[in-house]
Scaffold this motif. Structure first.
Motif, PDB file in Angstrom:
ATOM      1  N   THR A  31      -1.184  12.290  20.834  1.00 19.17           N
ATOM      2  CA  THR A  31      -2.018  13.229  20.714  1.00 19.17           C
ATOM      3  C   THR A  31      -2.568  13.460  19.205  1.00 19.17           C
ATOM      4  N   TRP A  32      -1.953  12.739  18.364  1.00 16.68           N
ATOM      5  CA  TRP A  32      -2.466  12.902  17.010  1.00 16.68           C
ATOM      6  C   TRP A  32      -3.487  11.589  16.594  1.00 16.68           C
ATOM      7  N   ASP A  33      -4.622  12.079  15.849  1.00 16.05           N
ATOM      8  CA  ASP A  33      -5.402  10.829  15.690  1.00 16.05           C
ATOM      9  C   ASP A  33      -5.367  10.361  13.996  1.00 16.05           C
ATOM     10  N   VAL A  34      -5.205  11.428  13.192  1.00 15.94           N
ATOM     11  CA  VAL A  34      -5.126  11.037  11.920  1.00 15.94           C
ATOM     12  C   VAL A  34      -3.879  11.960  11.386  1.00 15.94           C
ATOM     13  N   VAL A  35      -3.059  11.240  10.726  1.00 14.70           N
ATOM     14  CA  VAL A  35      -1.771  12.004  10.261  1.00 14.70           C
ATOM     15  C   VAL A  35      -1.612  11.863   8.608  1.00 14.70           C
ATOM     16  N   ASP A  36      -1.373  12.927   7.796  1.00 13.54           N
ATOM     17  CA  ASP A  36      -1.042  12.557   6.540  1.00 13.54           C
ATOM     18  C   ASP A  36       0.277  12.350   6.415  1.00 13.54           C
ATOM     19  N   VAL A  37       0.964  11.328   5.787  1.00  8.30           N
ATOM     20  CA  VAL A  37       2.140  11.034   5.713  1.00  8.30           C
ATOM     21  C   VAL A  37       2.223  10.387   4.219  1.00  8.30           C
ATOM     22  N   GLU A  38       3.828  10.444   3.931  1.00 12.17           N
ATOM     23  CA  GLU A  38       3.930   9.691   2.491  1.00 12.17           C
ATOM     24  C   GLU A  38       3.906   8.275   2.595  1.00 12.17           C
ATOM     25  N   MET A  39       3.713   7.608   1.337  1.00 11.04           N
ATOM     26  CA  MET A  39       3.310   6.174   1.213  1.00 11.04           C
ATOM     27  C   MET A  39       4.438   5.555   1.702  1.00 11.04           C
ATOM     28  N   ASP A  40       5.680   5.607   1.298  1.00  9.62           N
ATOM     29  CA  ASP A  40       6.880   4.770   1.638  1.00  9.62           C
ATOM     30  C   ASP A  40       6.855   4.784   3.189  1.00  9.62           C
ATOM     31  N   PHE A  41       6.677   6.142   3.959  1.00 14.23           N
ATOM     32  CA  PHE A  41       6.801   5.938   5.230  1.00 14.23           C
ATOM     33  C   PHE A  41       5.525   5.064   5.770  1.00 14.23           C
ATOM     34  N   ALA A  42       4.514   5.273   5.333  1.00 15.88           N
ATOM     35  CA  ALA A  42       3.246   4.461   5.926  1.00 15.88           C
ATOM     36  C   ALA A  42       3.570   2.937   5.778  1.00 15.88           C
ATOM     37  N   ILE A  43       4.189   2.515   4.612  1.00 16.85           N
ATOM     38  CA  ILE A  43       4.531   1.081   4.570  1.00 16.85           C
ATOM     39  C   ILE A  43       5.452   0.501   5.741  1.00 16.85           C
ATOM     40  N   LYS A  44       6.627   1.649   5.656  1.00 17.80           N
ATOM     41  CA  LYS A  44       7.700   1.271   6.831  1.00 17.80           C
ATOM     42  C   LYS A  44       7.162   1.094   8.053  1.00 17.80           C
ATOM     43  N   ALA A  45       6.449   2.411   8.380  1.00 19.74           N
ATOM     44  CA  ALA A  45       5.684   2.515   9.687  1.00 19.74           C
ATOM     45  C   ALA A  45       4.782   1.327  10.267  1.00 19.74           C
ATOM     46  N   ALA A  46       4.319   0.786   9.265  1.00 26.75           N
ATOM     47  CA  ALA A  46       3.134  -0.293   9.553  1.00 26.75           C
ATOM     48  C   ALA A  46       4.167  -1.479   9.927  1.00 26.75           C
ATOM     49  N   LYS A  47       5.161  -1.729   9.121  1.00 29.40           N
ATOM     50  CA  LYS A  47       6.082  -2.783   9.394  1.00 29.40           C
ATOM     51  C   LYS A  47       6.531  -2.571  11.164  1.00 29.40           C
ATOM     52  N   ASP A  48       7.019  -1.486  11.433  1.00 33.48           N
ATOM     53  CA  ASP A  48       7.476  -1.215  12.634  1.00 33.48           C
ATOM     54  C   ASP A  48       6.491  -1.191  13.689  1.00 33.48           C
ATOM     55  N   GLY A  49       5.159  -1.360  13.461  1.00 35.18           N
ATOM     56  CA  GLY A  49       4.094  -1.567  14.532  1.00 35.18           C
ATOM     57  C   GLY A  49       3.793  -0.152  15.116  1.00 35.18           C
ATOM     58  N   LEU A  50       3.774   0.977  14.175  1.00 37.60           N
ATOM     59  CA  LEU A  50       3.501   2.401  14.636  1.00 37.60           C
ATOM     60  C   LEU A  50       2.098   2.786  14.248  1.00 37.60           C
ATOM     61  N   LEU A  51       1.445   1.919  13.521  1.00 32.82           N
ATOM     62  CA  LEU A  51       0.019   2.364  13.011  1.00 32.82           C
ATOM     63  C   LEU A  51      -0.868   1.481  13.438  1.00 32.82           C
ATOM     64  N   GLU A  52      -2.167   2.054  13.664  1.00 34.50           N
ATOM     65  CA  GLU A  52      -3.480   1.140  13.847  1.00 34.50           C
ATOM     66  C   GLU A  52      -4.001   0.762  12.442  1.00 34.50           C
ATOM     67  N   PRO A  53      -4.591  -0.520  12.518  1.00 37.30           N
ATOM     68  CA  PRO A  53      -5.119  -1.032  11.422  1.00 37.30           C
ATOM     69  C   PRO A  53      -6.473  -0.360  10.843  1.00 37.30           C
ATOM     70  N   ILE A  54      -6.636  -0.199   9.738  1.00 36.50           N
ATOM     71  CA  ILE A  54      -7.878   0.855   9.204  1.00 36.50           C
ATOM     72  C   ILE A  54      -9.017  -0.042   9.502  1.00 36.50           C
ATOM     73  N   ASP A  55     -10.026   0.413   9.984  1.00 38.39           N
ATOM     74  CA  ASP A  55     -11.287  -0.203  10.191  1.00 38.39           C
ATOM     75  C   ASP A  55     -12.247  -0.008   9.072  1.00 38.39           C
ATOM     76  N   TYR A  56     -12.032  -1.064   8.022  1.00 40.18           N
ATOM     77  CA  TYR A  56     -12.733  -1.071   6.601  1.00 40.18           C
ATOM     78  C   TYR A  56     -14.318  -1.284   6.902  1.00 40.18           C
ATOM     79  N   ALA A  57     -14.641  -1.512   8.246  1.00 42.40           N
ATOM     80  CA  ALA A  57     -16.197  -1.739   8.294  1.00 42.40           C
ATOM     81  C   ALA A  57     -16.821  -0.298   8.564  1.00 42.40           C
ATOM     82  N   VAL A  58     -15.913   0.678   8.723  1.00 42.02           N
ATOM     83  CA  VAL A  58     -16.238   2.116   9.054  1.00 42.02           C
ATOM     84  C   VAL A  58     -16.076   2.641   7.555  1.00 42.02           C
TER      85      VAL A  58
END
Lengths: 334, 286
Positions: free
Chosen positions: A73-100
């Motif tokens: 139910t969340w679309d954009v979330v403000d998180v701490e950088m170290d968590f983001a790196i770990k979460a990306a590794k764990d498959g919890l995040l969508e890739p950023i669409d740098y075309a947009v």
């Protein structure tokens, strides 16, 4: 009966249809999220017609639960950088669409495939001028209970910051912080353990300092900035200020991914970043933003204090997050 | 106590066919059994099948310490609650009924106020720069603020306040049932008020103390908000540790194992409570 059911169904359908141009933004609440709402969400709503619902505070457990359950139910979330790196590794995040999301002007330190910078902050030493005799000059003073008696407040959770502060106070040179010597850090922290009051969120840190409940402590610079704006008599030491970034991420399976990417583009634009930095005192991650800010506002940013500034190593933390956290909580409960 | 009477009345109230119990069973299954089974499964499958989460739980000094501390805090809270609740309950029991119901109403009313609000109110009162410390220092009674928050004292004060109604209610019931003539008889036989309390009032009120005490103890074991806000990290209770394990460490297997152990202990205590109090009530002939 049938009529009521049909009516209900129609209502439900209308509600789902309306959701197509809605999205949910989650951040840490308090003065930071107010600034984000004002600087990003409001202009974005006006220009795109997409309604931005606010939620919060950010909760990593909740984020993981949503992705695991397939009901995000969340679309954009403000998180701490170290968590983001770990979460990306764990498959919890969508890739950023740098075309947009235009990438050219973004500080490369704060964006990667799965996260784009939100703002960057400094942990600074702040004190209540009415409660502290003299002026603490650096982190060593936070550990000197003879010179500065009274309670001090630190960030409660296992995150970049307190460990580094303890090591700096113990005399470790800034360029020798990593890999972190945890034994040494906890030994140093032991010396003031009974004088520590922990804060769990930014608003709590402000309350502790403003009331004098804790005479001084480690605060996010934006929270100190907000206190000063409110006229609270707070001192701040920028010596050895510790920088780290917050980033914006899109949880995997977010329902309004398209809108989320558009929101990210607006939030990281020079104008969006400039407005937020002016309102919050946190530094912009778009390199063009400062040109759009009043000179006074630029002076309040962490990057006006690069002398003695120390960058927290987010990659080190992302790699050692679990191991440090286990020891952190074991030490806290002892 | 409540559980046993509920069980009796619901069984008695059932019509002959057992089919009508099905919706109730379904509800219990859906909202209690399913989540508990899911919790148990996660604790033995996340991140891989096996008992490693339980091994980690009991092998870790941190969790064992937090477990013991949880029991310590629950014990202290229960003991203090009994001490505070007894005079209140006694006063309620001997008061004229009209006045009693007003006092009763005040006690119940506090239960309806939001828990978080009440806990924050205690934070304002108890902190070093709070109302209590300022008043005591202003009156010259103390010269340095008393440490009333972020420690065992803070947790105890906040939780006793919240648990008080759960102790007073069963106690009043028991105390009201005691014939006042027994105390008068004791006095006539030459017993001092203390002697009468020790040899008559206290033994006769034991069922109420046991019922309320166990309820408060069991409820205290799983408490989250109040200890998290009024306690310090060194007297952390299990519920907060579980929240931390799930939210910060994202280790759901370990969190589930801890939650499951807490659940089993709580259920066991509740079973003991039903048995003890149920037997005493019928056996005591009160």
């Amino acid at each position: 009966m049938k009529l009521i059911l049909t009516g209900l169904l129609a209502g439900l359908l209308a509600a789902t249809a309306a959701k197509a141009d809605e999205m949910a933004f989650t951040s840490w609440g308090g003065t930071t999220q107010e600034a984000q709402t004002k600087s990003w969400a409001a202009p974005f709503e006006a220009s795109s017609g997409i309604k931005v619902l606010q939620d919060g505070p950010t909760d990593y457990g909740k984020l993981k639960a949503m992705v695991d359950a397939g009901n995000v139910t969340w679309d954009v979330v403000d998180v701490e950088m170290d968590f983001a790196i770990k979460a990306a590794k764990d498959g919890l995040l969508e890739p950023i669409d740098y075309a947009v999301v235009p990438k050219a002007d973004l500080d490369p330190r704060f964006s990667n495939d799965h996260a784009v910078g939100s703002f960057y902050y400094s942990f600074v030493l702040a004190w209540n001028k009415g409660a502290v005799p003299g002026e603490p000059a650096g982190w060593a003073d936070m550990f000197d209970t003879k010179k500065f008696p009274g309670k001090r407040t630190f960030y409660k959770w296992s995150a970049p910051g307190v460990i580094e502060i303890a090591l700096l106070a113990d005399g470790v040179p800034a360029d020798k912080l990593y890999p972190l010597d945890l034994d040494r850090a906890f030994k140093k922290l032991d010396t003031i353990k009974s004088d520590i009051v922990w804060w769990g969120g930014g608003a709590e840190s402000q309350q502790l300092i403003a009331s004098g409940e804790a005479a001084f402590g480690q605060l996010w610079n934006g929270r100190v900035f907000a206190l000063q704006q409110d006229g609270t008599d707070v001192g701040v030491a920028w010596n050895q200020n510790l920088t780290a970034a917050d980033v914006l991420v899109v949880p995997r399976g977010a329902k309004n991914k398209g809108s989320a990417m558009k929101f990210l583009a607006a939030a990281t634009s020079p104008a969006g970043q400039a407005k937020f930095a002016e309102a919050s005192g946190y530094a912009p991650i778009n390199t063009k933003a400062k040109a759009e800010m009043p000179a006074d506002a630029v002076k309040a940013l962490p990057d006006a204090h690069v002398d003695g500034q120390i960058n927290l190593d987010m990659n080190y933390w992302a790699a050692h997050r679990d191991e440090i956290a286990t020891r952190w909580y074991a030490w806290q409960t002892k | 106590m409540q559980g046993s009477s509920f069980r009796r009345s619901s069984v008695a109230g059932l019509p002959a066919g057992s089919g009508s119990a099905l919706p109730a069973l379904l509800l219990v299954g859906l909202f209690f059994i399913v989540p508990v089974v899911a919790l148990l499964l996660r604790s033995i499958t996340d991140p891989e099948p096996g008992l490693q989460n339980y091994a980690a739980l009991f092998g870790s000094g941190t969790y064992v310490r937090v477990f013991l501390n949880t029991f310590l805090v629950a014990g202290v809270v229960t003991a203090v609650t009994i001490l505070v609740a007894f005079p209140v309950a006694w006063m309620l029991a001997i008061m004229p009924p009209a006045m009693g119901s007003i006092v009763f109403g005040i006690i119940i009313l506090s239960m309806w106020t939001n828990l978080l609000t009440r806990t924050y109110a205690w934070m304002v009162l108890l902190q070093r720069t709070g109302v209590i410390n300022r008043a005591l220092m202003g009156l010259g009674i103390i010269h340095a603020p008393l440490p009333l928050i972020n420690n065992l004292a803070g947790v105890t004060i906040g939780m006793v306040y919240i648990m008080l109604p759960f102790m007073v209610l069963p106690l009043v019931g028991t105390l009201r049932a005691i014939d006042p003539m027994t105390l008068r008889a004791a006095a006539l036989c030459g017993a001092s008020p203390f002697e009468a309390f020790r040899r008559i009032l206290l033994p006769l009120s034991l069922p109420g103390i046991a019922a309320g005490g166990l309820m408060v103890f069991v409820m205290s074991l799983g408490y989250f908000v109040t200890p998290a806000l009024l306690g310090g990290t060194s007297n952390m209770m299990l519920a907060e540790m579980i929240a931390q394990t799930v939210q910060s460490l994202l280790n759901w297997g370990l969190g589930s194992a801890a939650a499951f152990v807490l659940l089993v202990v709580t259920m066991a205590l509740y079973a003991i409570q039903l048995r003890l109090v149920g037997a005493r009530r019928t056996g005591g002939g009160i």
